[in-house]
Design a protein around this motif. Structure first.
Motif, short mmCIF file in Angstrom:
data_model
loop_
_atom_site.label_atom_id
_atom_site.label_comp_id
_atom_site.label_asym_id
_atom_site.label_seq_id
_atom_site.Cartn_x
_atom_site.Cartn_y
_atom_site.Cartn_z
N SER A 63 0.83 -1.21 0.00
CA SER A 63 0.00 0.00 0.00
C SER A 63 0.87 1.26 0.00
O SER A 63 0.37 2.37 -0.21
CB SER A 63 -0.96 0.01 1.20
N PHE A 64 2.19 1.10 0.21
CA PHE A 64 3.11 2.25 0.16
C PHE A 64 3.76 2.31 -1.23
O PHE A 64 4.05 1.25 -1.82
CB PHE A 64 4.21 2.09 1.22
N PRO A 65 4.02 3.53 -1.72
CA PRO A 65 4.72 3.62 -3.00
C PRO A 65 6.07 2.90 -2.93
O PRO A 65 6.68 2.82 -1.87
CB PRO A 65 4.95 5.14 -3.17
N GLU A 66 6.51 2.38 -4.10
CA GLU A 66 7.73 1.57 -4.11
C GLU A 66 8.97 2.32 -3.63
O GLU A 66 9.91 1.71 -3.10
CB GLU A 66 7.98 1.02 -5.52
N ASP A 67 8.97 3.66 -3.83
CA ASP A 67 10.16 4.43 -3.44
C ASP A 67 10.07 4.95 -1.99
O ASP A 67 10.93 5.69 -1.55
CB ASP A 67 10.40 5.58 -4.42
N GLN A 68 9.03 4.56 -1.26
CA GLN A 68 8.89 4.99 0.14
C GLN A 68 9.79 4.13 1.04
O GLN A 68 9.56 2.92 1.14
CB GLN A 68 7.43 4.87 0.59
N PRO A 69 10.80 4.72 1.70
CA PRO A 69 11.60 3.90 2.63
C PRO A 69 10.74 3.44 3.81
O PRO A 69 9.93 4.20 4.35
CB PRO A 69 12.71 4.86 3.10
N LEU A 70 10.94 2.17 4.19
CA LEU A 70 10.09 1.56 5.22
C LEU A 70 10.92 0.90 6.32
O LEU A 70 11.96 0.30 6.06
CB LEU A 70 9.19 0.49 4.60
N ILE A 71 10.40 1.01 7.54
CA ILE A 71 10.91 0.20 8.67
C ILE A 71 9.87 -0.88 8.90
O ILE A 71 8.67 -0.60 8.89
CB ILE A 71 11.04 1.06 9.95
N PHE A 72 10.35 -2.12 9.12
CA PHE A 72 9.43 -3.21 9.49
C PHE A 72 9.87 -3.76 10.84
O PHE A 72 11.02 -4.14 11.03
CB PHE A 72 9.45 -4.32 8.43
N ALA A 73 8.92 -3.82 11.80
CA ALA A 73 9.25 -4.29 13.15
C ALA A 73 8.09 -5.13 13.68
O ALA A 73 6.97 -4.99 13.22
CB ALA A 73 9.48 -3.08 14.05
N PRO A 74 8.29 -5.97 14.72
CA PRO A 74 9.60 -6.32 15.26
C PRO A 74 10.16 -7.63 14.70
O PRO A 74 11.27 -8.01 15.09
CB PRO A 74 9.29 -6.48 16.76
N ILE A 91 8.87 -10.90 3.61
CA ILE A 91 8.13 -9.91 2.80
C ILE A 91 9.08 -9.14 1.88
O ILE A 91 8.74 -8.85 0.73
CB ILE A 91 7.33 -8.94 3.72
N ASN A 92 10.28 -8.82 2.37
CA ASN A 92 11.28 -8.18 1.49
C ASN A 92 11.52 -9.05 0.26
O ASN A 92 11.56 -8.56 -0.87
CB ASN A 92 12.61 -8.00 2.24
N LYS A 93 11.68 -10.35 0.49
CA LYS A 93 11.97 -11.28 -0.62
C LYS A 93 10.78 -11.34 -1.59
O LYS A 93 10.95 -11.31 -2.81
CB LYS A 93 12.24 -12.67 -0.03
N GLN A 94 9.57 -11.39 -1.04
CA GLN A 94 8.37 -11.51 -1.89
C GLN A 94 8.10 -10.25 -2.68
O GLN A 94 7.57 -10.32 -3.80
CB GLN A 94 7.13 -11.80 -1.02
N THR A 95 8.41 -9.09 -2.09
CA THR A 95 8.03 -7.82 -2.73
C THR A 95 9.21 -7.15 -3.45
O THR A 95 9.00 -6.18 -4.17
CB THR A 95 7.50 -6.83 -1.68
N GLY A 96 10.43 -7.63 -3.21
CA GLY A 96 11.61 -6.98 -3.78
C GLY A 96 11.93 -5.67 -3.08
O GLY A 96 12.74 -4.87 -3.59
N ARG A 97 11.34 -5.43 -1.93
CA ARG A 97 11.64 -4.20 -1.17
C ARG A 97 12.90 -4.40 -0.34
O ARG A 97 13.42 -5.52 -0.22
CB ARG A 97 10.49 -3.86 -0.23
N ASN A 98 13.33 -3.31 0.24
CA ASN A 98 14.51 -3.37 1.10
C ASN A 98 14.17 -2.70 2.42
O ASN A 98 14.87 -1.76 2.85
CB ASN A 98 15.68 -2.68 0.37
N MET A 99 13.12 -3.16 3.07
CA MET A 99 12.70 -2.55 4.33
C MET A 99 13.80 -2.73 5.37
O MET A 99 14.46 -3.78 5.42
CB MET A 99 11.41 -3.20 4.85
N VAL A 100 13.97 -1.72 6.22
CA VAL A 100 14.92 -1.85 7.34
C VAL A 100 14.21 -2.67 8.41
O VAL A 100 13.06 -2.35 8.79
CB VAL A 100 15.31 -0.45 7.89
#
Ligand code: 13P
Ligand code: SF4
Length: 311
Positions: free
Chosen positions: A135-146, A154-163
């Motif tokens: 639901s966030f734009p692809e270029d939006q930096p994200l933190i995922f916790a905990p 989810i990083n692997k499935q979406t190709g994101r690089n969430m911290v």
């Protein structure tokens, strides 16, 4: 009257409702008004019209029910039923962490304290994590916790690089890959199904990965007759009820136990539920400040889930 009858009687007299997570013991699952995974229980809690909610689960789940029902009495059968994953994210350290990354939006897994929720932009569960992240734009930096494991999945499935915050669930991290592979040799026709709170190395071996409800549905819909279940053992009760002709094999942890129970979830008993209803205690209490702040990201999650028709 036996204990079960006494609970049902009190429940009716006090206009109370029992919500239970799939990781509760079978006897608790059997008396619950609503049984579900974390998302389903939050969705049910949003629409409760009883005066009292007894939450047979762990502390963060009862907190979520209280956040959604600030004017109702929410009882938790054992106040010490915590969660290792929630405990792995102390609010003061998490606040510093988010402040060090001010351009990042914060997605928190529902398995966290109300204080962490109050520091988050949106909450997710293992059922809806993918759509919440998307639901966030692809270029939006994200933190995922905990949970670092769910976050990495989810990083692997979406190709994101969430911290990722470096937290984990003690139950899902201690499955033994060696014992799992031995089981697969013993039952080659069995499908391995796993919860995404497990480590990436183990998930590599899974035929299917999903939340508790998604795992349950998979066992009903898939043609396999045998499943090696890599999550907390409580869900096996519903799997066996739904597919009595199929075989469910709990995956063992890397200790001497044969299966893997969450010690926090299993703190609840029928006796404690009865006492909680009788005494209307222990009651879950949250400050007005937390009630006001932590409900915002939960409502956001429920709105996004509604839009994506998650049930
Ligand atoms: P779900 O209910 O989202 O499958 O999460 C499992 C869990 O660990 C609950 O504590
Ligand atoms: Fe927490 Fe893990 Fe137990 Fe769920 S199974 S309540 S995440 S410790």
């Amino acid at each position: 009257m036996n204990l079960r009858e006494k609970i049902l009687d009190l429940k009716q007299k006090k206009n109370a409702i029992i919500l239970a997570h799939y990781y509760q013991t079978a006897d608790i699952q059997d008396i619950a008004d609503f049984l579900g995974d974390s998302l389903q229980l939050a969705q049910v809690a949003e629409n409760v019209d009883a005066d009292i909610i007894v939450f047979a689960g762990v502390h963060f789940m009862a907190e979520t029910a209280k956040l959604l029902n600030p004017h109702k009495k929410v009882l938790i059968p054992d106040l010490d039923a915590g969660c290792s994953l929630s405990d792995s994210c102390p609010p003061d350290l998490f606040k510093q962490f988010t402040e060090s990354l001010p351009d990042h939006k914060v997605i928190s897994y529902i398995n966290c304290s109300a204080e962490i929720k109050a520091l988050s932009d949106v909450i997710c569960t293992s059922s809806n994590a993918m759509s919440i992240v998307n639901s966030f734009p692809e270029d939006q930096p994200l933190i995922f916790a905990p949970d670092r494991n769910l976050g990495a999945y989810i990083n692997k499935q979406t190709g994101r690089n969430m911290v990722l915050w470096n937290g984990a669930c003690m139950v899902h991290e201690i499955f033994s890959i060696e014992k799992l592979l031995n089981l697969k040799v013993e039952f080659p026709e069995a499908k391995i199904i796993a919860h995404p709170e497990c480590e990436a190395e183990l998930l590599e071996y899974a035929d299917f990965i999903g939340s508790t409800t998604q795992l349950l549905k998979y066992t009903q819909q898939d043609s396999a007759e045998k499943f090696i279940v890599v999550t907390e053992t409580g869900i096996l009760h519903q799997m066996m009820l739904a597919s009595p002709h199929k075989i469910f094999i709990p995956a063992p942890p890397n200790n001497s136990c044969a299966c893997n129970d969450c010690p926090h979830m299993k703190k609840n008993t029928l006796e404690k539920i009865y006492q909680a209803l009788l005494l209307e205690s222990p009651e879950l209490i949250l400050s007005v400040d937390i009630l006001t702040k932590a409900i915002v990201p939960i409502k956001k999650m429920l709105d996004i889930s509604r839009a994506n028709a998650f049930v």
